[in-house]
Each structure stands twice: as C-alpha cells, then as structure tokens.
Motif scaffolding. Structure first.
Motif, PDB file in Angstrom:
ATOM      1  N   VAL A   1     -11.179 -25.358  21.090  1.00  0.00           N
ATOM      2  CA  VAL A   1     -11.860 -26.337  20.236  1.00  0.00           C
ATOM      3  C   VAL A   1     -11.318 -26.232  18.800  1.00  0.00           C
ATOM      4  O   VAL A   1     -11.111 -27.248  18.129  1.00  0.00           O
ATOM      5  CB  VAL A   1     -13.380 -26.124  20.259  1.00  0.00           C
ATOM      6  CG1 VAL A   1     -14.074 -27.054  19.255  1.00  0.00           C
ATOM      7  CG2 VAL A   1     -13.923 -26.376  21.665  1.00  0.00           C
ATOM      8  N   PHE A   2     -11.089 -25.014  18.330  1.00  0.00           N
ATOM      9  CA  PHE A   2     -10.501 -24.839  17.005  1.00  0.00           C
ATOM     10  C   PHE A   2      -9.156 -25.552  16.929  1.00  0.00           C
ATOM     11  O   PHE A   2      -8.871 -26.285  15.984  1.00  0.00           O
ATOM     12  CB  PHE A   2     -10.306 -23.344  16.701  1.00  0.00           C
ATOM     13  CG  PHE A   2     -11.558 -22.612  16.353  1.00  0.00           C
ATOM     14  CD1 PHE A   2     -11.983 -22.522  15.040  1.00  0.00           C
ATOM     15  CD2 PHE A   2     -12.315 -21.999  17.343  1.00  0.00           C
ATOM     16  CE1 PHE A   2     -13.143 -21.826  14.704  1.00  0.00           C
ATOM     17  CE2 PHE A   2     -13.472 -21.300  17.021  1.00  0.00           C
ATOM     18  CZ  PHE A   2     -13.888 -21.222  15.708  1.00  0.00           C
ATOM     19  N   ASN A   3      -8.336 -25.329  17.952  1.00  0.00           N
ATOM     20  CA  ASN A   3      -7.007 -25.954  17.978  1.00  0.00           C
ATOM     21  C   ASN A   3      -7.099 -27.468  18.092  1.00  0.00           C
ATOM     22  O   ASN A   3      -6.288 -28.198  17.525  1.00  0.00           O
ATOM     23  CB  ASN A   3      -6.182 -25.387  19.129  1.00  0.00           C
ATOM     24  CG  ASN A   3      -5.830 -23.927  18.916  1.00  0.00           C
ATOM     25  OD1 ASN A   3      -5.681 -23.472  17.791  1.00  0.00           O
ATOM     26  ND2 ASN A   3      -5.709 -23.181  20.004  1.00  0.00           N
ATOM     27  N   ALA A   4      -8.107 -27.951  18.853  1.00  0.00           N
ATOM     28  CA  ALA A   4      -8.268 -29.398  19.020  1.00  0.00           C
ATOM     29  C   ALA A   4      -8.654 -30.065  17.702  1.00  0.00           C
ATOM     30  O   ALA A   4      -8.148 -31.148  17.372  1.00  0.00           O
ATOM     31  CB  ALA A   4      -9.326 -29.679  20.084  1.00  0.00           C
ATOM     32  N   ILE A   5      -9.561 -29.427  16.955  1.00  0.00           N
ATOM     33  CA  ILE A   5      -9.970 -29.974  15.652  1.00  0.00           C
ATOM     34  C   ILE A   5      -8.768 -30.031  14.710  1.00  0.00           C
ATOM     35  O   ILE A   5      -8.511 -31.052  14.050  1.00  0.00           O
ATOM     36  CB  ILE A   5     -11.081 -29.120  15.025  1.00  0.00           C
ATOM     37  CG1 ILE A   5     -12.365 -29.185  15.861  1.00  0.00           C
ATOM     38  CG2 ILE A   5     -11.357 -29.572  13.585  1.00  0.00           C
ATOM     39  CD1 ILE A   5     -13.101 -30.490  15.794  1.00  0.00           C
ATOM     40  N   LYS A   6      -8.009 -28.950  14.650  1.00  0.00           N
ATOM     41  CA  LYS A   6      -6.843 -28.908  13.762  1.00  0.00           C
ATOM     42  C   LYS A   6      -5.780 -29.922  14.192  1.00  0.00           C
ATOM     43  O   LYS A   6      -5.213 -30.642  13.354  1.00  0.00           O
ATOM     44  CB  LYS A   6      -6.258 -27.497  13.726  1.00  0.00           C
ATOM     45  CG  LYS A   6      -7.145 -26.501  12.993  1.00  0.00           C
ATOM     46  CD  LYS A   6      -6.425 -25.197  12.701  1.00  0.00           C
ATOM     47  CE  LYS A   6      -6.260 -24.339  13.918  1.00  0.00           C
ATOM     48  NZ  LYS A   6      -5.669 -23.014  13.600  1.00  0.00           N
ATOM     49  N   SER A   7      -5.516 -29.978  15.482  1.00  0.00           N
ATOM     50  CA  SER A   7      -4.487 -30.904  15.980  1.00  0.00           C
ATOM     51  C   SER A   7      -4.884 -32.355  15.771  1.00  0.00           C
ATOM     52  O   SER A   7      -4.039 -33.219  15.499  1.00  0.00           O
ATOM     53  CB  SER A   7      -4.232 -30.647  17.471  1.00  0.00           C
ATOM     54  OG  SER A   7      -3.763 -29.335  17.681  1.00  0.00           O
ATOM     55  N   GLY A   8      -6.189 -32.642  15.883  1.00  0.00           N
ATOM     56  CA  GLY A   8      -6.657 -34.016  15.766  1.00  0.00           C
ATOM     57  C   GLY A   8      -6.630 -34.558  14.349  1.00  0.00           C
ATOM     58  O   GLY A   8      -6.500 -35.768  14.145  1.00  0.00           O
ATOM     59  N   LEU A   9      -6.756 -33.668  13.355  1.00  0.00           N
ATOM     60  CA  LEU A   9      -6.879 -34.138  11.971  1.00  0.00           C
ATOM     61  C   LEU A   9      -5.685 -33.812  11.076  1.00  0.00           C
ATOM     62  O   LEU A   9      -5.487 -34.469  10.047  1.00  0.00           O
ATOM     63  CB  LEU A   9      -8.143 -33.550  11.331  1.00  0.00           C
ATOM     64  CG  LEU A   9      -9.471 -34.160  11.788  1.00  0.00           C
ATOM     65  CD1 LEU A   9     -10.634 -33.466  11.098  1.00  0.00           C
ATOM     66  CD2 LEU A   9      -9.522 -35.650  11.492  1.00  0.00           C
ATOM     67  N   MET A  10      -4.883 -32.804  11.450  1.00  0.00           N
ATOM     68  CA  MET A  10      -3.819 -32.416  10.517  1.00  0.00           C
ATOM     69  C   MET A  10      -2.770 -33.514  10.352  1.00  0.00           C
ATOM     70  O   MET A  10      -2.207 -33.684   9.262  1.00  0.00           O
ATOM     71  CB  MET A  10      -3.158 -31.107  10.971  1.00  0.00           C
ATOM     72  CG  MET A  10      -2.427 -31.154  12.279  1.00  0.00           C
ATOM     73  SD  MET A  10      -1.817 -29.494  12.697  1.00  0.00           S
ATOM     74  CE  MET A  10      -0.993 -29.847  14.277  1.00  0.00           C
ATOM     75  N   GLY A  11      -2.514 -34.299  11.402  1.00  0.00           N
ATOM     76  CA  GLY A  11      -1.550 -35.398  11.291  1.00  0.00           C
ATOM     77  C   GLY A  11      -2.030 -36.524  10.393  1.00  0.00           C
ATOM     78  O   GLY A  11      -1.335 -36.911   9.444  1.00  0.00           O
ATOM     79  N   PRO A  12      -3.226 -37.089  10.653  1.00  0.00           N
ATOM     80  CA  PRO A  12      -3.747 -38.144   9.775  1.00  0.00           C
ATOM     81  C   PRO A  12      -3.901 -37.693   8.325  1.00  0.00           C
ATOM     82  O   PRO A  12      -3.619 -38.456   7.400  1.00  0.00           O
ATOM     83  CB  PRO A  12      -5.118 -38.466  10.394  1.00  0.00           C
ATOM     84  CG  PRO A  12      -4.967 -38.107  11.841  1.00  0.00           C
ATOM     85  CD  PRO A  12      -4.065 -36.909  11.850  1.00  0.00           C
ATOM     86  N   MET A  13      -4.345 -36.441   8.118  1.00  0.00           N
ATOM     87  CA  MET A  13      -4.478 -35.948   6.749  1.00  0.00           C
ATOM     88  C   MET A  13      -3.117 -35.813   6.078  1.00  0.00           C
ATOM     89  O   MET A  13      -2.974 -36.055   4.866  1.00  0.00           O
ATOM     90  CB  MET A  13      -5.208 -34.604   6.744  1.00  0.00           C
ATOM     91  CG  MET A  13      -6.696 -34.710   7.007  1.00  0.00           C
ATOM     92  SD  MET A  13      -7.520 -33.104   6.902  1.00  0.00           S
ATOM     93  CE  MET A  13      -9.248 -33.617   7.026  1.00  0.00           C
ATOM     94  N   ALA A  14      -2.109 -35.435   6.849  1.00  0.00           N
ATOM     95  CA  ALA A  14      -0.756 -35.336   6.298  1.00  0.00           C
ATOM     96  C   ALA A  14      -0.242 -36.701   5.876  1.00  0.00           C
ATOM     97  O   ALA A  14       0.372 -36.850   4.813  1.00  0.00           O
ATOM     98  CB  ALA A  14       0.181 -34.709   7.327  1.00  0.00           C
TER      99      ALA A  14
END
Length: 275
Positions: free
Chosen positions: A100-113
């Motif tokens: 779940v930690f990895n899913a949260i990071k993977s889901g948002l790090m691209g759009p935030m970038a």
C-alpha cells in the motif's frame, strides 16, 4: 492510545526535521535504478524513530522505503508527509501492508512530478529569472540576489507546508481534489502556456542579434539588417531561438555543446564583422 504511543507522538518539530532532510538530500545518492529512494528513506528517519520500538522494526521500515521513488522535490513534499502519516497509523495498529505504501507513492509521484516540473522547473524559474535578469542588465546587484532569496523562500516555504499538509491528509491524499488527474492536467496545460509566453517574452527582450552585412557605396549603401527589420523586427533572434530549440529538442544536442557552439559562432562572426 497506549502510553508508548503518547510518549512517541509525532510532533510538528519532527515533521520539520523530515522537511529539512528532504530539502538537503532529495538529489543525494540519486541513482539510475531507484533514483530518490535513499533520500526518501533518510527523510523518514525522524518519524520512524518515533513509531518504532526496536532496531529491527526501524530497519524493516527503512527497507520498505528503499523502493523506486522519483518526483519533483518541492511539489512532491505532500506525498512525503502523507507517507509519514501512514507510518504513524501503522504503528497504532492499522493494517497497512508494504504494498500500500508503494501504491500510494507510485500513484502520485508521477502526477506531482508533472505539476512540479511545469510550475517550478519552467514557469516559476522563467518568471523569477525575467525579474532578476532585468535588474542585472541595468547593473543592479539586487537582480541575482533577489532571484536567490525569492526562489529559496518559495522552495522552503512550500516544502514545509507540503509536509504538514500531506501528514494531515494521510491516505486521503489520493482523493484530494488538488492532486486529482483532472486538476493536474488543467494546471500543467495552463502552466505550459504561461511558461511558453514568458520564455517568448524573455527571448525577445534579452536576445540581441544583428548583422553588419551591407553593400553599395556612398549614399546608396544597403544594409541587410534594415531589410530584416522591414520584414519583421527581431527576426534574427527568433530564428536563433528556433534553431537552438530544434538542435536541443530534436537532435538531442546538449546545452553545454550548444553554449560552446554559440560562443564560437559569435567570436567568428565578430572577427569577420558578420554580426
């Protein structure tokens, strides 16, 4: 809440420590395989020390954050705060698997970038540079000083706010309207247009290129620059910008090589009185 949790309550001071660590290290130990993972894990240490009771628990938590991570350092801070909040929730007994930690990071790090690159790396820098360069060209030393001060203040201010905001939202950040795909798409499109407009204005204002080519004698001298100005004022700077953009974007020629090329062409053109 247990006595242990009360004792180890994460405070705003701890979150500021997370923010400072991220500010100082977000490109440290950067690697092609997992990019910012070391900096992310190191930034989590002030919170992890509060929510773990043994070295084994701390080691497992750090290992959890050694997975791939990469985002824009400033706009990405809410995600760091949200993950810190998830660590607190997990320490209080909530079942939050590592996936779940990895899913949260993977889901948002691209759009935030994408949002961060549009806001800070292009549009924001262009606006601040236009202000600083304008003063610098007039011989005012406040130009570079103001650029450095304002850029630093914005970066630190937003980063610290972002950590606090993300910590408050926790896993709900996935549902936040601010970071929804629709909002990010609209924001990046708007910032792209604004950035291009600013860069266009900067090019017209700060790039000067005129040719000295002329022919004829006496009163019948014809200057090539007058012909260009009659066609379109500033046409030579415009052509130069488009050529540089083409070589960099389409031919993948590095900025340093292009800078060296410009220096050589400028020097040669000056010697033969072409420019």
């Amino acid at each position: 809440m247990s006595e242990n949790n009360m004792k180890n309550e994460v405070t705003k001071k701890d979150l500021y420590k997370v923010g400072v660590r991220w500010l100082m290290s977000n490109t440290s130990a950067w690697n092609w395989e997992r990019m910012q993972n070391v900096a992310f894990a190191w930034s989590m240490v002030p919170v992890l020390k509060k929510v773990t009771n043994t070295k084994e628990e701390l080691g497992h938590a750090l290992s959890r954050h050694m997975s791939f991570f990469n985002t824009e350092p400033t706009i990405g801070t809410p995600l760091i705060g949200a993950v810190a909040a998830m660590e607190v929730q997990k320490s209080k007994g909530e079942d939050i698997p590592d996936d779940v930690f990895n899913a949260i990071k993977s889901g948002l790090m691209g759009p935030m970038a994408a949002l961060g690159d549009s806001l800070f790396a292009s549009t924001g820098n262009a606006l601040l540079l236009s202000f600083g360069m304008g003063l610098a060209l007039e011989g005012n030393i406040l130009g570079p000083v103001m650029f450095a001060v304002i850029w630093t203040a914005i970066t630190i201010g937003f980063s610290m706010w972002g950590i606090q905001f993300g910590f408050k939202e926790g896993m709900k950040i996935m549902d936040s309207e601010i970071f929804s795909p629709e909002m990010i798409s609209k924001a990046t499109a708007f910032l792209a247009i604004l950035g291009l407009t600013v860069v266009g204005g900067l090019s017209a204002q700060f790039i000067s290129l005129k040719t000295k080519i002329a022919w004829g004698n006496g009163e019948s001298v014809t200057k090539l620059q007058d012909i260009f100005d009659g066609l379109m004022p500033g046409i030579l700077p415009f052509i130069l910008v488009m050529v540089i953009w083409y070589l960099h974007d389409k031919k993948n020629i590095s900025v340093m090589k292009l800078l060296l090329l410009l220096i050589l062409i400028g020097a040669a053109g000056s010697l033969i009185r072409l420019f």
